[in-house]
Design a protein around this motif. Sequence first.
Motif, short mmCIF file in Angstrom:
data_model
loop_
_atom_site.label_atom_id
_atom_site.label_comp_id
_atom_site.label_asym_id
_atom_site.label_seq_id
_atom_site.Cartn_x
_atom_site.Cartn_y
_atom_site.Cartn_z
N MET A 30 0.87 -1.17 0.00
CA MET A 30 0.00 0.00 0.00
C MET A 30 0.91 1.22 0.00
SD MET A 30 -3.13 1.18 2.45
CE MET A 30 -2.19 1.33 3.95
N PHE A 31 0.69 2.12 -0.92
CA PHE A 31 1.50 3.32 -1.07
C PHE A 31 0.71 4.50 -0.54
CE2 PHE A 31 2.69 0.24 -4.23
CZ PHE A 31 4.07 0.20 -4.10
N VAL A 32 1.34 5.33 0.27
CA VAL A 32 0.67 6.51 0.82
C VAL A 32 1.36 7.77 0.31
CG1 VAL A 32 -0.21 5.37 2.87
CG2 VAL A 32 2.03 6.42 2.96
N TYR A 33 0.55 8.79 0.11
CA TYR A 33 1.03 10.07 -0.41
C TYR A 33 0.44 11.19 0.42
CZ TYR A 33 1.83 7.02 -4.40
OH TYR A 33 2.24 5.99 -5.20
N PHE A 34 1.22 12.23 0.63
CA PHE A 34 0.78 13.42 1.34
C PHE A 34 1.00 14.59 0.41
CE2 PHE A 34 2.52 10.28 4.20
CZ PHE A 34 1.45 10.06 5.04
N LYS A 35 -0.07 15.32 0.12
CA LYS A 35 -0.02 16.41 -0.86
C LYS A 35 0.54 15.90 -2.19
CE LYS A 35 0.13 20.13 2.49
NZ LYS A 35 0.82 21.30 2.98
N ASN A 36 0.10 14.70 -2.57
CA ASN A 36 0.46 14.05 -3.84
C ASN A 36 1.95 13.77 -3.99
OD1 ASN A 36 -2.20 13.83 -4.66
ND2 ASN A 36 -2.18 15.84 -5.60
N THR A 37 2.67 13.64 -2.88
CA THR A 37 4.08 13.25 -2.93
C THR A 37 4.31 12.12 -1.94
OG1 THR A 37 4.73 14.87 -1.26
CG2 THR A 37 4.86 15.57 -3.55
N GLU A 38 5.28 11.27 -2.24
CA GLU A 38 5.66 10.21 -1.32
C GLU A 38 6.56 10.79 -0.24
OE1 GLU A 38 6.86 6.15 -2.57
OE2 GLU A 38 6.69 7.04 -4.57
N PRO A 39 6.34 10.40 1.01
CA PRO A 39 7.24 10.88 2.06
C PRO A 39 8.56 10.13 2.00
CG PRO A 39 5.65 9.35 2.97
CD PRO A 39 5.26 9.57 1.54
N PRO A 40 9.64 10.73 2.49
CA PRO A 40 10.90 10.01 2.57
C PRO A 40 10.74 8.77 3.47
CG PRO A 40 11.22 12.34 3.01
CD PRO A 40 9.75 12.11 2.97
N SER A 94 9.45 10.19 10.37
CA SER A 94 8.41 9.71 11.29
C SER A 94 7.05 10.28 10.88
CB SER A 94 8.73 10.13 12.72
OG SER A 94 8.58 11.53 12.86
N MET A 95 5.99 9.61 11.32
CA MET A 95 4.64 10.12 11.02
C MET A 95 4.40 11.47 11.68
SD MET A 95 2.98 8.46 8.81
CE MET A 95 1.39 9.23 9.04
N ALA A 96 5.01 11.70 12.83
CA ALA A 96 4.87 13.00 13.50
C ALA A 96 5.46 14.11 12.62
CB ALA A 96 5.56 12.97 14.86
N ALA A 97 6.60 13.84 12.01
CA ALA A 97 7.21 14.83 11.12
C ALA A 97 6.39 15.02 9.86
CB ALA A 97 8.64 14.41 10.77
N VAL A 98 5.84 13.94 9.32
CA VAL A 98 4.95 14.04 8.14
C VAL A 98 3.74 14.89 8.49
CG1 VAL A 98 3.41 12.74 6.61
CG2 VAL A 98 5.69 11.87 7.08
#
Length: 62
Positions: free
Chosen positions: A13-23, A27-31
């Motif tokens: 499962m791939f997740v994206y935040f603001k249509n970009t992949e996180p590094p 951490s999720m807190a930093a995301v």
Amino acid sequence: MIGKHGYAWKKPMFVYFKNTEPPIDISMAAVDEKNKDEDGFLHITYSGKDSGGWTNSSALSQ
């Protein structure tokens, strides 16, 4: 990973935040801190495909 019905999750499962992949090393807190919207929610787009084939979105509160 085991799903709510006791079956093993066998697909990525791939997740994206603001249509970009996180590094991968963040951490999720930093995301959350970097990507949450003005409403205080972290909007997540997720997909079973790696290259922009987004299928659904959800919001998680802080």
